[in-house]
Structures are given as structure tokens and as C-alpha cells.
Design a protein around this motif. Structure first.
Motif, PDB file in Angstrom:
ATOM      1  N   ASP A 261       0.832  -1.210   0.000  1.00  0.00           N
ATOM      2  CA  ASP A 261       0.000   0.000   0.000  1.00  0.00           C
ATOM      3  C   ASP A 261       0.863   1.254   0.000  1.00  0.00           C
ATOM      4  O   ASP A 261       0.569   2.229  -0.701  1.00  0.00           O
ATOM      5  CB  ASP A 261      -0.932   0.009   1.224  1.00  0.00           C
ATOM      6  CG  ASP A 261      -1.979  -1.086   1.153  1.00  0.00           C
ATOM      7  OD1 ASP A 261      -2.376  -1.437   0.024  1.00  0.00           O
ATOM      8  OD2 ASP A 261      -2.383  -1.595   2.213  1.00  0.00           O
ATOM      9  N   ARG A 262       1.942   1.243   0.786  1.00  0.00           N
ATOM     10  CA  ARG A 262       2.787   2.435   0.892  1.00  0.00           C
ATOM     11  C   ARG A 262       3.471   2.747  -0.430  1.00  0.00           C
ATOM     12  O   ARG A 262       3.725   3.920  -0.732  1.00  0.00           O
ATOM     13  CB  ARG A 262       3.823   2.241   1.996  1.00  0.00           C
ATOM     14  CG  ARG A 262       3.215   2.111   3.391  1.00  0.00           C
ATOM     15  CD  ARG A 262       4.286   2.095   4.455  1.00  0.00           C
ATOM     16  NE  ARG A 262       4.983   3.376   4.527  1.00  0.00           N
ATOM     17  CZ  ARG A 262       6.045   3.592   5.303  1.00  0.00           C
ATOM     18  NH1 ARG A 262       6.532   2.615   6.047  1.00  0.00           N
ATOM     19  NH2 ARG A 262       6.628   4.772   5.313  1.00  0.00           N
ATOM     20  N   TRP A 263       3.768   1.719  -1.201  1.00  0.00           N
ATOM     21  CA  TRP A 263       4.416   1.948  -2.497  1.00  0.00           C
ATOM     22  C   TRP A 263       3.430   1.913  -3.649  1.00  0.00           C
ATOM     23  O   TRP A 263       3.832   1.957  -4.805  1.00  0.00           O
ATOM     24  CB  TRP A 263       5.513   0.898  -2.711  1.00  0.00           C
ATOM     25  CG  TRP A 263       6.709   1.147  -1.838  1.00  0.00           C
ATOM     26  CD1 TRP A 263       6.983   0.577  -0.632  1.00  0.00           C
ATOM     27  CD2 TRP A 263       7.763   2.075  -2.089  1.00  0.00           C
ATOM     28  NE1 TRP A 263       8.140   1.072  -0.113  1.00  0.00           N
ATOM     29  CE2 TRP A 263       8.658   2.010  -0.995  1.00  0.00           C
ATOM     30  CE3 TRP A 263       8.059   2.968  -3.120  1.00  0.00           C
ATOM     31  CZ2 TRP A 263       9.797   2.783  -0.903  1.00  0.00           C
ATOM     32  CZ3 TRP A 263       9.211   3.734  -3.027  1.00  0.00           C
ATOM     33  CH2 TRP A 263      10.064   3.643  -1.932  1.00  0.00           C
ATOM     34  N   GLN A 264       2.141   1.864  -3.332  1.00  0.00           N
ATOM     35  CA  GLN A 264       1.070   1.891  -4.339  1.00  0.00           C
ATOM     36  C   GLN A 264       1.324   0.880  -5.458  1.00  0.00           C
ATOM     37  O   GLN A 264       1.311   1.200  -6.638  1.00  0.00           O
ATOM     38  CB  GLN A 264       0.920   3.299  -4.934  1.00  0.00           C
ATOM     39  CG  GLN A 264       0.392   4.320  -3.936  1.00  0.00           C
ATOM     40  CD  GLN A 264      -0.043   5.617  -4.601  1.00  0.00           C
ATOM     41  OE1 GLN A 264       0.393   5.943  -5.710  1.00  0.00           O
ATOM     42  NE2 GLN A 264      -0.909   6.365  -3.934  1.00  0.00           N
ATOM     43  N   ILE A 265       1.587  -0.358  -5.066  1.00  0.00           N
ATOM     44  CA  ILE A 265       1.807  -1.421  -6.037  1.00  0.00           C
ATOM     45  C   ILE A 265       0.508  -1.725  -6.763  1.00  0.00           C
ATOM     46  O   ILE A 265      -0.551  -1.848  -6.140  1.00  0.00           O
ATOM     47  CB  ILE A 265       2.349  -2.689  -5.346  1.00  0.00           C
ATOM     48  CG1 ILE A 265       3.689  -2.387  -4.661  1.00  0.00           C
ATOM     49  CG2 ILE A 265       2.511  -3.825  -6.346  1.00  0.00           C
ATOM     50  CD1 ILE A 265       4.780  -1.933  -5.610  1.00  0.00           C
ATOM     51  N   ASP A 266       0.551  -1.837  -8.060  1.00  0.00           N
ATOM     52  CA  ASP A 266      -0.624  -2.057  -8.889  1.00  0.00           C
ATOM     53  C   ASP A 266      -1.345  -3.354  -8.498  1.00  0.00           C
ATOM     54  O   ASP A 266      -0.722  -4.327  -8.088  1.00  0.00           O
ATOM     55  CB  ASP A 266      -0.190  -2.131 -10.367  1.00  0.00           C
ATOM     56  CG  ASP A 266      -1.371  -2.133 -11.308  1.00  0.00           C
ATOM     57  OD1 ASP A 266      -1.892  -3.236 -11.575  1.00  0.00           O
ATOM     58  OD2 ASP A 266      -1.771  -1.051 -11.760  1.00  0.00           O
ATOM     59  N   ASP A 267      -2.660  -3.355  -8.682  1.00  0.00           N
ATOM     60  CA  ASP A 267      -3.467  -4.520  -8.309  1.00  0.00           C
ATOM     61  C   ASP A 267      -3.067  -5.773  -9.082  1.00  0.00           C
ATOM     62  O   ASP A 267      -3.138  -6.884  -8.541  1.00  0.00           O
ATOM     63  CB  ASP A 267      -4.952  -4.229  -8.553  1.00  0.00           C
ATOM     64  CG  ASP A 267      -5.530  -3.265  -7.521  1.00  0.00           C
ATOM     65  OD1 ASP A 267      -4.896  -3.089  -6.458  1.00  0.00           O
ATOM     66  OD2 ASP A 267      -6.602  -2.682  -7.788  1.00  0.00           O
ATOM     67  N   GLN A 268      -2.655  -5.601 -10.329  1.00  0.00           N
ATOM     68  CA  GLN A 268      -2.273  -6.782 -11.096  1.00  0.00           C
ATOM     69  C   GLN A 268      -0.996  -7.412 -10.555  1.00  0.00           C
ATOM     70  O   GLN A 268      -0.810  -8.621 -10.614  1.00  0.00           O
ATOM     71  CB  GLN A 268      -2.109  -6.420 -12.575  1.00  0.00           C
ATOM     72  CG  GLN A 268      -3.427  -6.080 -13.261  1.00  0.00           C
ATOM     73  CD  GLN A 268      -3.277  -5.988 -14.767  1.00  0.00           C
ATOM     74  OE1 GLN A 268      -2.399  -6.612 -15.346  1.00  0.00           O
ATOM     75  NE2 GLN A 268      -4.138  -5.199 -15.400  1.00  0.00           N
ATOM     76  N   VAL A 269      -0.087  -6.582 -10.027  1.00  0.00           N
ATOM     77  CA  VAL A 269       1.111  -7.117  -9.394  1.00  0.00           C
ATOM     78  C   VAL A 269       0.736  -7.871  -8.130  1.00  0.00           C
ATOM     79  O   VAL A 269       1.268  -8.948  -7.845  1.00  0.00           O
ATOM     80  CB  VAL A 269       2.120  -5.993  -9.077  1.00  0.00           C
ATOM     81  CG1 VAL A 269       3.340  -6.538  -8.353  1.00  0.00           C
ATOM     82  CG2 VAL A 269       2.559  -5.290 -10.362  1.00  0.00           C
ATOM     83  N   ARG A 270      -0.202  -7.323  -7.364  1.00  0.00           N
ATOM     84  CA  ARG A 270      -0.683  -8.009  -6.154  1.00  0.00           C
ATOM     85  C   ARG A 270      -1.304  -9.356  -6.520  1.00  0.00           C
ATOM     86  O   ARG A 270      -1.078 -10.363  -5.840  1.00  0.00           O
ATOM     87  CB  ARG A 270      -1.736  -7.153  -5.444  1.00  0.00           C
ATOM     88  CG  ARG A 270      -1.225  -5.830  -4.895  1.00  0.00           C
ATOM     89  CD  ARG A 270      -2.427  -4.995  -4.453  1.00  0.00           C
ATOM     90  NE  ARG A 270      -2.033  -3.664  -4.052  1.00  0.00           N
ATOM     91  CZ  ARG A 270      -1.857  -3.280  -2.796  1.00  0.00           C
ATOM     92  NH1 ARG A 270      -2.040  -4.150  -1.817  1.00  0.00           N
ATOM     93  NH2 ARG A 270      -1.509  -2.035  -2.513  1.00  0.00           N
ATOM     94  N   THR A 271      -2.089  -9.344  -7.615  1.00  0.00           N
ATOM     95  CA  THR A 271      -2.730 -10.587  -8.048  1.00  0.00           C
ATOM     96  C   THR A 271      -1.687 -11.644  -8.405  1.00  0.00           C
ATOM     97  O   THR A 271      -1.826 -12.824  -8.069  1.00  0.00           O
ATOM     98  CB  THR A 271      -3.637 -10.321  -9.268  1.00  0.00           C
ATOM     99  OG1 THR A 271      -4.633  -9.364  -8.911  1.00  0.00           O
ATOM    100  CG2 THR A 271      -4.302 -11.596  -9.745  1.00  0.00           C
TER     101      THR A 271
END
Length: 300
Positions: A244-254
Motif C-alpha cells: 500500500d505504501r508503495w502503491q503497487i498495482d493490483d495486477q502485481v498483487r494478483t
């Protein structure tokens, strides 16, 4: 303005049939860089170098039927090829500079050399392969030094009447360079995981989101002890606030979640589950570009 000189590959620069009594009216042209090879109908050859001009009588009664003009100058030509490394699995990219000149004009004519590269390539590549097969793909400098030393001790071109100096440059091929780059990234991520630094890991994902599938996937394919450590790290990373702090894209999280779930299935699954390699039978989601930080400069 830089003018690129035309590459010369043929030592034979002229060939003509001699007319009867031609030498009564025209002598052989004399230049400092051209030798003339005169050939009789019986195949006898006479070399007339710049300082060895025959008399008119010798030319008239010598029975010569053909004249070949041979370039005596020094020339440079290039040859590019691939050459296998130790084990023959991966090849070096090879570039060879050939500095050549004619030493024996009659041999050049007898062999009919009209392209130095084509004449020398089989011998050059045979010698080069002999050398490079002794070296791993990861040490091109050592293989290059060995190859250049080999060619100094085993000259090529003598059979064709040529003097040839060979200078070899070797490099890893493109697939190997890409693999090497991935291995460096794997080491970087492995060190970050060993340090337990979630934020550094998230920063690397933000900078190069495309690495998450290939690099983390390779980490999860390592032996069980390392695989467990990576699985635990990815699990804790997903539960932390670093993404969250580095605003990682949702697709990377997926993709991270997919890799975590795949790791769990292999670690806790059956032998059948262990047969699957990450990314082979199940394609990971493609990660999109990620923003480096919330405000563009770093974590909050």
C-alpha cells in the motif's frame, strides 16, 4: 564527413585471355601493389611482381594464354558467427577481424580464391569451436584470449597463398545475456528476502513490475528450504502495508497472490502437484506498470 572504405574480399582483381602477339603492342601494366600471374596452355605459371617484369621476348615466346592480376595490398575483412561453449548447450557470439595479404600469387590463382571469407571460414570456425568448447559461456574474456593465442600459433590461409592475422571478439548470446540479467535480479531479491525487508522488495516491484512473475517464480522453484522462506516472505508481504505504501498495482498483487497460492500447493500438496513448474502449466497474470510511490518520490 567520415567515408567508409569498401571492403575488399577477392585477391584476384583481374582476369583476361592473352591475344596472339598482344605483347608486341602492350606490355604488362606495372603498379606497386599488383602482381601478374601468366599461365600457359599446359598450366605452367609465371609470376611477374612489381620488380620482376619480363622482357618482350619472354612474353611473346612464353606461350602464355591467360593473365591474372593479383592484389598485393593489405586488407581487412570481418566474419561473424556463433561458436559453442563448454557442453554445447549455449553458443558464444563471435566477431573475427581478418587482416590479410597475398604472399604467394600463384597459389591464389591455382586455388581460384575469389572471396577470402568463404575460403577461410571453414578453417576459422573449426579452430574457434575447438577453443570455445573448453570454456564456460560465463567467461567470454578467457575464451577470447585463448582463441587469439591459438590463431597466432596456428595461422590459416597458408594453403591459399595468404598471410592472415585473426583477431577474435567473443560475447554471450542474447538469450544468455537475458538469463544472466534474470539471475542477477534473483540474487538481489534473494538478499532482500534474507534481510526480511518488505519495503525494499516492494520498491523493486514498483521499479520493475514485470519481474514479479519470472523472478519470484524462479525463487519459488528453488529447493524446499529456500522455497519455504520465499513462500513465508511473500505471505507476510501481502499481509503487511508495504504494498500500500508503495502503491503497487493490483495486477502485481494478483500475481504475488497467485505465486503464493502456487507455492502453498507445491509445499503442502501431493506428488502430482509437485510435477507442475510455475509458469509452465498455469500462466501467471501479467503485471501492469506500477507507480513508484504515492507522491512519486518514495514511501510515506
Amino acid at each position: 564527413m567520415r567515408v567508409q572504405r569498401r571492403e575488399i574480399r577477392s585477391p584476384i582483381i583481374g582476369e583476361r585471355r592473352i591475344k596472339p602477339f598482344e605483347f608486341l603492342f602492350r606490355r604488362l601494366p606495372v603498379t606497386s601493389r599488383v602482381a601478374h600471374v601468366l599461365v600457359t596452355s599446359a598450366g605452367r605459371r609465371k609470376v611477374c611482381g612489381p620488380e620482376e617484369q619480363p622482357t618482350t621476348g619472354e612474353l611473346l615466346w612464353g606461350g602464355y594464354r591467360m593473365a591474372y592480376d593479383v592484389d598485393l595490398g593489405i586488407h581487412v575483412t570481418q566474419l561473424e558467427a556463433t561458436s559453442p561453449s563448454k557442453g554445447d548447450m549455449i553458443a558464444f557470439r563471435a566477431a573475427m577481424d581478418l587482416i590479410w595479404k597475398v604472399e604467394k600469387p600463384e597459389k591464389v590463382v591455382l586455388a581460384g580464391v575469389d572471396d577470402v571469407r568463404l575460403a577461410l571460414a571453414p578453417f576459422l570456425l573449426q579452430h574457434l569451436r575447438t577453443v570455445t568448447r573448453e570454456h564456460q559461456i560465463t567467461v567470454p574474456q578467457e575464451a577470447e584470449s585463448h582463441a587469439n593465442a591459438y590463431f597466432r600459433e596456428h595461422p590459416v590461409g597458408v594453403r591459399f597463398g595468404l598471410s592472415v592475422e585473426v583477431f577474435v571478439r567473443l560475447a554471450m548470446d542474447e538469450p544468455t545475456l537475458n538469463h544472466d540479467a534474470i539471475q542477477r535480479k534473483v540474487k538481489l531479491f534473494r538478499d532482500i528476502i534474507a534481510a526480511g525487508d518488505f519495503h525494499q522488495f516492494a520498491l523493486q516491484l514498483a521499479l520493475t513490475p514485470g519481474d514479479v512473475s519470472s523472478v519470484v517464480g524462479m525463487l519459488l522453484r528453488e529447493r524446499d528450504s529456500h522455497r519455504q522462506a520465499v513462500f513465508d516472505f511473500v505471505t507476510r508481504l501481502l499481509e503487511s502495508d508495504a504494498l500500500d505504501r508503495w502503491q503497487i498495482d493490483d495486477q502485481v498483487r494478483t500475481t504475488l497472490q497467485w505465486l503464493r497460492d502456487s507455492g502453498y500447493k507445491v509445499l503442502a500438496g501431493s506428488d502430482e502437484a509437485r510435477k507442475f513448474s510455475y509458469g509452465e502449466n498455469h500462466r501467471a497474470p501479467e503485471p501492469a506498470a506500477a507507480v513508484v510511490s504515492e507522491n512519486g518520490s518514495g514511501p510515506r
